[in-house]
Write a protein that holds these residues in place. Sequence first.
Motif, PDB file in Angstrom:
ATOM      1  N   ASP A 143     -10.117  53.443  96.655  1.00  0.00           N
ATOM      2  CA  ASP A 143      -9.573  52.211  97.733  1.00  0.00           C
ATOM      3  C   ASP A 143      -8.954  51.783  98.303  1.00  0.00           C
ATOM      4  N   ASP A 144      -7.668  52.862  98.486  1.00  0.00           N
ATOM      5  CA  ASP A 144      -6.748  52.940  99.005  1.00  0.00           C
ATOM      6  C   ASP A 144      -7.020  53.212 100.750  1.00  0.00           C
ATOM      7  N   ILE A 145      -8.195  54.696 100.084  1.00  0.00           N
ATOM      8  CA  ILE A 145      -8.614  54.997 101.717  1.00  0.00           C
ATOM      9  C   ILE A 145      -9.099  53.897 102.294  1.00  0.00           C
ATOM     10  N   GLU A 146     -10.121  53.202 101.507  1.00  0.00           N
ATOM     11  CA  GLU A 146     -10.748  51.605 102.048  1.00  0.00           C
ATOM     12  C   GLU A 146     -10.217  51.040 102.711  1.00  0.00           C
ATOM     13  N   ASP A 147      -9.122  50.447 102.288  1.00  0.00           N
ATOM     14  CA  ASP A 147      -7.285  49.563 102.867  1.00  0.00           C
ATOM     15  C   ASP A 147      -7.469  50.001 103.863  1.00  0.00           C
ATOM     16  N   MET A 200       1.050  69.992 108.082  1.00  0.00           N
ATOM     17  CA  MET A 200      -0.470  68.782 108.034  1.00  0.00           C
ATOM     18  C   MET A 200       0.477  68.236 105.859  1.00  0.00           C
ATOM     19  N   PRO A 201      -0.151  67.092 105.725  1.00  0.00           N
ATOM     20  CA  PRO A 201       0.173  67.092 103.911  1.00  0.00           C
ATOM     21  C   PRO A 201      -1.984  67.113 103.654  1.00  0.00           C
ATOM     22  N   ALA A 202      -1.920  68.088 102.601  1.00  0.00           N
ATOM     23  CA  ALA A 202      -3.345  68.267 102.386  1.00  0.00           C
ATOM     24  C   ALA A 202      -3.963  66.819 102.288  1.00  0.00           C
ATOM     25  N   THR A 203      -3.236  65.629 101.863  1.00  0.00           N
ATOM     26  CA  THR A 203      -3.271  64.307 101.854  1.00  0.00           C
ATOM     27  C   THR A 203      -4.635  63.712 102.903  1.00  0.00           C
ATOM     28  N   ASP A 204      -3.577  64.207 104.525  1.00  0.00           N
ATOM     29  CA  ASP A 204      -4.253  64.259 105.478  1.00  0.00           C
ATOM     30  C   ASP A 204      -5.718  64.602 105.596  1.00  0.00           C
ATOM     31  N   GLY A 215      -0.067  60.815 111.240  1.00  0.00           N
ATOM     32  CA  GLY A 215      -0.915  61.359 110.522  1.00  0.00           C
ATOM     33  C   GLY A 215      -1.297  60.577 109.433  1.00  0.00           C
ATOM     34  N   TRP A 216      -2.337  60.611 108.636  1.00  0.00           N
ATOM     35  CA  TRP A 216      -3.464  59.919 108.095  1.00  0.00           C
ATOM     36  C   TRP A 216      -2.780  59.429 106.518  1.00  0.00           C
ATOM     37  N   THR A 217      -1.216  60.677 106.161  1.00  0.00           N
ATOM     38  CA  THR A 217      -0.470  60.471 104.883  1.00  0.00           C
ATOM     39  C   THR A 217       0.356  59.506 105.392  1.00  0.00           C
ATOM     40  N   SER A 218       1.189  59.540 106.293  1.00  0.00           N
ATOM     41  CA  SER A 218       2.556  58.721 107.141  1.00  0.00           C
ATOM     42  C   SER A 218       1.548  57.449 107.334  1.00  0.00           C
ATOM     43  N   PHE A 219       0.703  56.909 107.619  1.00  0.00           N
ATOM     44  CA  PHE A 219       0.158  55.762 108.063  1.00  0.00           C
ATOM     45  C   PHE A 219      -0.227  54.562 106.741  1.00  0.00           C
ATOM     46  N   MET A 220      -1.037  56.158 106.123  1.00  0.00           N
ATOM     47  CA  MET A 220      -0.977  55.051 104.448  1.00  0.00           C
ATOM     48  C   MET A 220       0.101  54.475 103.670  1.00  0.00           C
ATOM     49  N   GLN A 221       0.968  55.541 103.331  1.00  0.00           N
ATOM     50  CA  GLN A 221       2.227  55.770 103.174  1.00  0.00           C
ATOM     51  C   GLN A 221       2.773  54.015 103.436  1.00  0.00           C
TER      52      GLN A 221
END
Length: 56
Positions: A40-44, A1-5, A24-30
């Motif tokens: 700001d990207d987390i909020e988006d 799991m990436p730390a950014t998750d 996961g969260w990191t893959s979703f964002m990417q």
Amino acid sequence: MPATDGLQPPLTPAERQVVKSYGGWTSFMQAYGLKPWDSDDIEDAYRIVQQMAADD
């Protein structure tokens, strides 16, 4: 799991299922061209996942 998750906001079960489908969260964002370490990207990303979960 990436730390950014670990930066994932609290999610409902439906939202968690959407994120899990991306791996996961990191893959979703990417997948949406967002940086998992940028607040700001987390909020988006959170708005995107809320809408996706609401559409299901």
